[in-house]
Design a protein around this motif. Sequence first.
Motif, PDB file in Angstrom:
ATOM      1  N   LEU A  63       0.827  -1.207   0.000  1.00 57.23           N
ATOM      2  CA  LEU A  63       0.000   0.000   0.000  1.00 57.23           C
ATOM      3  C   LEU A  63       0.861   1.256   0.000  1.00 57.23           C
ATOM      4  CD1 LEU A  63      -2.566  -1.126   2.724  1.00 57.23           C
ATOM      5  CD2 LEU A  63      -3.089  -0.761   0.294  1.00 57.23           C
ATOM      6  N   LEU A  68      -3.940   4.761   6.928  1.00 52.02           N
ATOM      7  CA  LEU A  68      -4.525   3.562   6.345  1.00 52.02           C
ATOM      8  C   LEU A  68      -5.371   2.814   7.370  1.00 52.02           C
ATOM      9  CD1 LEU A  68      -1.302   2.360   4.495  1.00 52.02           C
ATOM     10  CD2 LEU A  68      -3.308   3.414   3.432  1.00 52.02           C
ATOM     11  N   TRP A  90      -0.799   2.736  10.046  1.00 54.79           N
ATOM     12  CA  TRP A  90      -2.169   2.262  10.272  1.00 54.79           C
ATOM     13  C   TRP A  90      -2.864   3.261  11.195  1.00 54.79           C
ATOM     14  CZ3 TRP A  90      -3.270  -1.015   6.768  1.00 54.79           C
ATOM     15  CH2 TRP A  90      -2.433  -2.071   6.419  1.00 54.79           C
ATOM     16  N   TYR A 142     -12.011  -1.011   3.905  1.00 57.38           N
ATOM     17  CA  TYR A 142     -10.693  -0.982   4.529  1.00 57.38           C
ATOM     18  C   TYR A 142      -9.628  -0.947   3.437  1.00 57.38           C
ATOM     19  CZ  TYR A 142     -13.446  -2.897   8.429  1.00 57.38           C
ATOM     20  OH  TYR A 142     -14.399  -3.101   9.406  1.00 57.38           O
ATOM     21  N   ASP A 143      -8.448  -0.504   3.805  1.00 60.09           N
ATOM     22  CA  ASP A 143      -7.320  -0.565   2.875  1.00 60.09           C
ATOM     23  C   ASP A 143      -6.700  -1.953   2.830  1.00 60.09           C
ATOM     24  OD1 ASP A 143      -7.140   2.250   1.983  1.00 60.09           O
ATOM     25  OD2 ASP A 143      -6.779   2.628   4.117  1.00 60.09           O
ATOM     26  N   ALA A 178     -11.169  -0.853  -0.228  1.00 59.56           N
ATOM     27  CA  ALA A 178     -11.081   0.359  -1.031  1.00 59.56           C
ATOM     28  C   ALA A 178     -10.322   0.029  -2.320  1.00 59.56           C
ATOM     29  CB  ALA A 178     -10.350   1.447  -0.253  1.00 59.56           C
ATOM     30  N   GLY A 181      -6.907  -1.730  -2.544  1.00 61.75           N
ATOM     31  CA  GLY A 181      -6.737  -2.396  -1.248  1.00 61.75           C
ATOM     32  C   GLY A 181      -6.218  -3.818  -1.384  1.00 61.75           C
TER      33      GLY A 181
END
Length: 228
Positions: A63, A68, A90, A142-143, A178, A181
């Motif tokens: 990512l 995130l 995070w 969520y990522d 997302a 993701g």
Amino acid sequence: MDDTTDEVTVVDRREGPYGEVVLRRRLVEGVERFEIIENGCFLMDTSDGRSERLLVLASLRALEGDRLSVLIGGLGVGFSLAEAAGEPRWADITVVERERAVIDWHRGGPLSHFSGNALDDPRVTVIVSDLVSHVREADVTYDALCLDIDNGPDWTVTASNDSLYSAAGLADCRARLAPGGVLAVWSAQPSEGFEDALRTAGFGQVRTIAVPVARGVPDVVHLGIRPA
């Protein structure tokens, strides 16, 4: 001839909504470790933790950016949560765990050492729920999804978990991510069929990272990216 005998003690035993959950303490040549057993099936222990940490670390590496969000499916012995809590990128860490006993073992219990008291981190939210239901029904993205609720896609703990790895379950996982993701799934053995299932479900950059273990086939982390 090795005549070493492990000393095993039951620390706690509870009947949960999905059956019996047991925390055992095993002393091997003077070294203490804890094990989680569900319905007689060995889930995990505290002897290593590299692959559980990699589940989160590999997702983060895939990512870009900061702030995130990550969903950790299954609290287990806490290695994945501890890895996430140690990384400031995070911003939101959600843990979905269906067994209250496991959460109790981390809140001031014998497993708090392994999760590093991360449940007290203000970024962490714990949801007591079945992961399959949460992924299917939650109105949030969520990522990263870091899932470790079974011994792998081909070796589930309860039959109800099978649907998570089906076409419909992977579509639900994709919907919870997302764009761009990462879906990461822990397994006690590689699964070529699951790699194919990820591609069929629309995930890109599918790969499997192996972590050698002392005996037997390696633990692995299966990764796939939702296209942006």
